[in-house]
Design a protein around this motif. Structure first.
Motif, PDB file in Angstrom:
ATOM      1  N   UNK A 192       0.798  -1.227   0.000  1.00 17.14           N
ATOM      2  CA  UNK A 192       0.000   0.000   0.000  1.00 17.14           C
ATOM      3  C   UNK A 192       0.832   1.279   0.000  1.00 17.14           C
ATOM      4  N   UNK A 193       2.159   1.167   0.086  1.00 19.27           N
ATOM      5  CA  UNK A 193       3.022   2.357   0.167  1.00 19.27           C
ATOM      6  C   UNK A 193       2.836   3.314  -1.009  1.00 19.27           C
ATOM      7  N   UNK A 194       2.812   2.831  -2.267  1.00 19.95           N
ATOM      8  CA  UNK A 194       2.603   3.769  -3.381  1.00 19.95           C
ATOM      9  C   UNK A 194       1.295   4.541  -3.259  1.00 19.95           C
ATOM     10  N   UNK A 224      14.117   2.845   4.537  1.00 22.94           N
ATOM     11  CA  UNK A 224      13.153   1.783   4.810  1.00 22.94           C
ATOM     12  C   UNK A 224      11.908   1.889   3.938  1.00 22.94           C
ATOM     13  N   UNK A 225      11.838   2.926   3.101  1.00 20.58           N
ATOM     14  CA  UNK A 225      10.672   3.067   2.222  1.00 20.58           C
ATOM     15  C   UNK A 225      10.706   1.982   1.144  1.00 20.58           C
ATOM     16  N   UNK A 226       9.593   1.286   0.905  1.00 25.73           N
ATOM     17  CA  UNK A 226       9.552   0.270  -0.156  1.00 25.73           C
ATOM     18  C   UNK A 226      10.013   0.838  -1.500  1.00 25.73           C
ATOM     19  N   UNK A 227      10.681   0.015  -2.291  1.00 29.75           N
ATOM     20  CA  UNK A 227      11.299   0.483  -3.526  1.00 29.75           C
ATOM     21  C   UNK A 227      10.296   1.085  -4.507  1.00 29.75           C
ATOM     22  N   UNK A 230       9.691   4.530  -3.471  1.00 30.86           N
ATOM     23  CA  UNK A 230      10.867   5.358  -3.740  1.00 30.86           C
ATOM     24  C   UNK A 230      10.877   5.822  -5.193  1.00 30.86           C
ATOM     25  N   UNK A 231      10.504   4.934  -6.095  1.00 31.34           N
ATOM     26  CA  UNK A 231      10.476   5.281  -7.524  1.00 31.34           C
ATOM     27  C   UNK A 231       9.445   6.375  -7.787  1.00 31.34           C
ATOM     28  N   UNK A 232       8.275   6.275  -7.140  1.00 35.05           N
ATOM     29  CA  UNK A 232       7.228   7.279  -7.306  1.00 35.05           C
ATOM     30  C   UNK A 232       7.684   8.624  -6.756  1.00 35.05           C
TER      31      UNK A 232
END
Length: 264
Positions: A192-194, A224-227, A230-232
């Motif tokens: 759900x991070x994005x 620690x942010x999901x990859x 990070x891309x977004x």
């Protein structure tokens, strides 16, 4: 004068917190009724809201969720009286700023926490004098970066006060009167991070980018942010736009990014 709302069925606890707060800085209101509290929040902007989330009698968890949806940029301080990591993670993922433990909180710790969340000139100077020489030197160095709009990363070991430095940079910046949104990357769910960043394109579910528009967005422990997230984030910083879930048209991104990390 700044406003603070305290929500709890325990009137003694409400009165204790109200007594601890500096009356020259805060106008204090308290309630144990969900409808009354919602009306107070709808009719007047509060600078910080303290909610006893473990309370079943006044359904504090539901109010906390409602407030985080209704006013996502208002700092919410969650009060608990037991160890409940699962509940804390849910609340912080939802947008809660921090928490207090009713069993151990005292006047000094409460006021220090409030001054960090809702700082003013006087409380910032009190905090500045309270810290040691090395910390004050760090604060002075941070002031040099406050006027900049470029993304900034704060490096340091866990527990040294990186989030306080981020707040200080925000307070000394030209957008100090805008919103400051904080997110703990270690609590972000991979799936759900994005969506947490970009939202769903619905006003009922704004993402962190929308909440921090024209203000400052602080990511604690960016490593620690999901990859995928990070891309977004990288795309939003570089191109100045992002795409909420369910929308095909880009949305303008405008927030100063500050991150912290205990890793290189």
């Amino acid at each position: 004068m700044k406003k603070i709302l305290i929500y709890d069925h325990d009137r003694t606890f409400c009165l204790r917190l109200a007594e601890w707060v500096d009356k020259n800085k805060f106008e204090v209101r308290y309630s144990d009724d969900h409808k009354v509290a919602r009306k107070l929040i709808a009719n007047g902007l509060f600078d910080i809201i303290v909610i006893y989330v473990s309370c079943l009698l006044c359904d504090g968890m539901r109010l906390a969720t409602d407030i985080l949806d209704l006013r996502p940029t208002t700092p919410v301080l969650c009060a608990l009286d037991k160890d409940d990591n699962a509940l804390l993670i849910r609340l912080i993922q939802k947008g809660a700023t921090d928490y207090i433990d009713k069993r151990f909180i005292n006047r000094k710790n409460f006021n220090l926490l409030v001054s960090r969340i809702v700082p003013d000139k006087e409380s910032r100077e009190e905090l500045y004098e309270y810290q040691g020489t090395q910390y004050r030197e760090c604060i002075s160095k941070a002031k040099m970066f406050a006027p900049l709009i470029a993304p900034l990363t704060i490096f340091g070991e866990s527990g040294v006060g990186k989030s306080v430095i981020a707040r200080r940079i925000f307070n000394d910046s030209h957008i100090f009167n805008k919103v400051f949104v904080s997110a703990k990357c270690s609590l972000m769910d991979v799936a759900s991070a994005p969506e947490q960043l970009v939202g769903t394109g619905s006003r009922k579910s704004p993402g962190l980018f929308e909440q921090a528009f024209n203000g400052t967005l602080f990511f604690d422990e960016i490593g620690d942010m999901p990859l995928a997230a990070q891309a977004i984030l990288s795309h939003a910083i570089e191109d100045g736009v992002y795409y909420p879930v369910g929308l095909s048209n880009p949305v303008r991104f405008n927030a100063r990014i500050i991150t912290s990390s205990s890793k290189d």
